[in-house]
Design an enzyme around this catalytic site. Structure first.
Site, PDB file in Angstrom:
ATOM      1  CB  SER A   1     -27.192  20.960-116.727  1.00 53.47           C
ATOM      2  OG  SER A   1     -26.102  21.228-115.890  1.00 53.47           O
TER       3      SER A   1
ATOM      4  CE1 TYR B   1     -24.722  23.155-121.611  1.00 55.79           C
ATOM      5  CE2 TYR B   1     -23.876  23.523-119.375  1.00 55.79           C
ATOM      6  CZ  TYR B   1     -24.517  22.721-120.303  1.00 55.79           C
ATOM      7  OH  TYR B   1     -24.978  21.497-119.924  1.00 55.79           O
TER       8      TYR B   1
ATOM      9  CE  LYS C   1     -28.230  21.743-121.639  1.00 54.49           C
ATOM     10  NZ  LYS C   1     -28.875  20.918-122.692  1.00 54.49           N
TER      11      LYS C   1
ATOM     12  NE  ARG D   1     -18.832  20.947-109.323  1.00 51.36           N
ATOM     13  CZ  ARG D   1     -18.505  21.845-108.386  1.00 51.36           C
ATOM     14  NH1 ARG D   1     -18.628  21.563-107.107  1.00 51.36           N
ATOM     15  NH2 ARG D   1     -18.069  23.041-108.742  1.00 51.36           N
TER      16      ARG D   1
HETATM   17  N1  UDP Z   1     -11.666  20.995-112.353  1.00 51.68           N
HETATM   18  C1  UDP Z   1     -10.306  21.209-112.160  1.00 51.68           C
HETATM   19  N2  UDP Z   1      -9.491  21.240-113.246  1.00 51.68           N
HETATM   20  C2  UDP Z   1      -9.968  21.071-114.536  1.00 51.68           C
HETATM   21  C3  UDP Z   1     -11.353  20.853-114.712  1.00 51.68           C
HETATM   22  C4  UDP Z   1     -12.159  20.830-113.596  1.00 51.68           C
HETATM   23  O1  UDP Z   1      -9.835  21.365-111.032  1.00 51.68           O
HETATM   24  O2  UDP Z   1      -9.177  21.137-115.487  1.00 51.68           O
HETATM   25  C5  UDP Z   1     -12.551  20.928-111.184  1.00 51.68           C
HETATM   26  C6  UDP Z   1     -13.599  22.033-111.165  1.00 51.68           C
HETATM   27  O3  UDP Z   1     -13.110  23.160-110.484  1.00 51.68           O
HETATM   28  C7  UDP Z   1     -14.752  21.351-110.422  1.00 51.68           C
HETATM   29  C8  UDP Z   1     -14.603  19.890-110.745  1.00 51.68           C
HETATM   30  O4  UDP Z   1     -13.273  19.729-111.251  1.00 51.68           O
HETATM   31  O5  UDP Z   1     -14.565  21.491-109.038  1.00 51.68           O
HETATM   32  C9  UDP Z   1     -15.575  19.421-111.805  1.00 51.68           C
HETATM   33  O6  UDP Z   1     -15.497  20.306-112.897  1.00 51.68           O
HETATM   34  P1  UDP Z   1     -16.160  19.993-114.295  1.00 51.68           P
HETATM   35  O7  UDP Z   1     -15.788  21.116-115.226  1.00 51.68           O
HETATM   36  O8  UDP Z   1     -15.805  18.617-114.737  1.00 51.68           O
HETATM   37  O9  UDP Z   1     -17.722  19.995-113.992  1.00 51.68           O
HETATM   38  P2  UDP Z   1     -18.675  21.128-113.368  1.00 51.68           P
HETATM   39  O10 UDP Z   1     -19.002  20.651-112.008  1.00 51.68           O
HETATM   40  O11 UDP Z   1     -17.954  22.425-113.384  1.00 51.68           O
HETATM   41  O12 UDP Z   1     -19.838  21.120-114.264  1.00 51.68           O
END
Ligand code: UDP
Length: 347
Positions: A131, A156, A160, A238
């Site tokens: 990851s 987690y 990785k 992202r």
């Molecule tokens: N995010 C959010 N609300 C949620 C889940 C995620 O605003 O309920 C935002 C989080 O802060 C990040 C993006 O969405 O900026 C992607 O988060 P995710 O958990 O999907 O993946 P990560 O990049 O953390 O592995």
């Protein structure tokens, strides 16, 4: 590849989200697949669905890879497999903070048991599901594979990072074993058939399933974790990648290990699109493709979130000849299609 020369590949965690899509792509590329999964966070129904899609039945073994003896017996039974793709792992960031020992125990023991069995049985080709979390808070963007890894925020994530290190140490100690670690950015989307997709147990941690469940009425509203980041609209950026593109990368990675001219002892590849989108971009695209307004609210930042994370995809392109093909709208519409199908079936 014709029937007579079909290679067998073991897919651990092959009933999970990325594993199940990979099983399909492997079968469609001519591989015979052996799935091993303990169904702790997935359902064997996924196997039936993949049969509907490909017309081919993988071998399915329900097994906990933490059980050293059972793991060894499984590998012995399928010793003729030419490669192993290792997905089986716990993956919920929040849960890992609550139950770190469970995460370390599960993710490390299953990896070590697989590697030990493979070593003993002289099975030598291994793909590891890693990851982008191993980059921590990256210094430079886009992130290249040579970027120094950092201790991830969650247990987690740390499983990785440390698993990659275990793998490297093991490879250094042998001359035959070869492996590729694939560092995923943000996999979303679902199979075009609408038959398989992401099915998080309980409250989703990740953005995309939270959005689709909110739109489907399962959750009341999406909480956006902060809009005061130094990004164009204040929400984090992202690199979202379609799960089918990701699955295809595993097929080319295993093909690389099976090609004596191309195979190296150990390689690492980023799997992303190279394009960054903000949380607001994702919401806006969701609203466009679904024709539906999403209920959301801005709340505090989530600890551990970094403002920017997107991949350099040059190495995967150059060495694997792989690039992600699907755009954000395709990713999101397939996620939405899957969610609606699933909810309709389970009414
Ligand atoms: N995010 C959010 N609300 C949620 C889940 C995620 O605003 O309920 C935002 C989080 O802060 C990040 C993006 O969405 O900026 C992607 O988060 P995710 O958990 O999907 O993946 P990560 O990049 O953390 O592995």
């Amino acid at each position: 590849m014709n029937k007579a020369t079909a290679s067998k590949v073991i897919v651990t965690g092959g009933c999970g989200y990325i594993g199940s899509h990979t099983v399909i792509e492997l079968q469609q590329s001519g591989f015979d697949v052996i799935v091993v999964d303990d169904l702790s966070n997935s359902s064997a129904e996924t196997i039936d669905r993949s049969v509907q899609i490909t017309g081919k039945s993988p071998v399915f073994v329900n097994l906990d890879l933490k059980d050293e003896k059972a793991c060894y017996s499984f590998f012995k039974e399928h010793q003729e497999a030419s490669g192993v793709i290792h997905f089986a792992a716990h993956k919920a960031v929040g849960e890992s903070v609550q139950k770190p020992l469970m995460y370390y125990q599960n993710n490390f023991f299953s990896l070590i048991n697989c590697l030990s069995a493979m070593h003993e049985l002289e099975m030598n080709n291994f793909i590891f599901s890693s990851s982008a979390t191993v980059y921590g808070t990256p210094e430079t963007l886009p992130i290249t594979e040579s970027e120094q890894t950092q201790r991830p925020f969650s247990p987690y994530g740390n499983t990785k990072k440390v698993a990659e290190e275990i793998l490297e140490d093991f490879i250094d100690s042998t001359d035959k074993f070869a492996a590729i670690s694939l560092r995923y950015f943000n996999p979303i989307g679902a199979h075009d058939s609408g038959l398989i997709g992401e099915l998080p147990s309980g409250i989703p941690n990740n953005l995309m399933p939270y959005i689709t469940q909110t739109a489907a009425g399962v959750r009341e509203k999406l909480m956006i974790f902060g809009n005061d980041y130094p990004t164009k609209d204040g929400t984090p950026i992202r690199d979202y990648i379609h799960v089918v593109d990701l699955a295809k990368a595993h097929v080319v990675a295993i093909q690389r290990l099976l090609d004596k001219k191309k195979k190296k002892n150990y390689e690492i590849f980023n799997l992303g699109t190279g394009i960054g989108y903000s949380v607001m971009d994702v919401i806006q695209t969701f609203e466009e493709v679904s024709g539906q307004k999403l209920n959301y609210e801005i709340t505090d930042r989530r600890p551990g979130d970094v403002p920017f994370l997107f991949a350099s995809t040059d190495l995967a392109k150059e060495k694997l000849g792989w690039v992600a093909e699907k755009n954000l709208s395709e990713m999101i519409s397939s996620s939405w299609e899957w969610e609606r199908n699933f909810r309709n079936k389970n009414k």
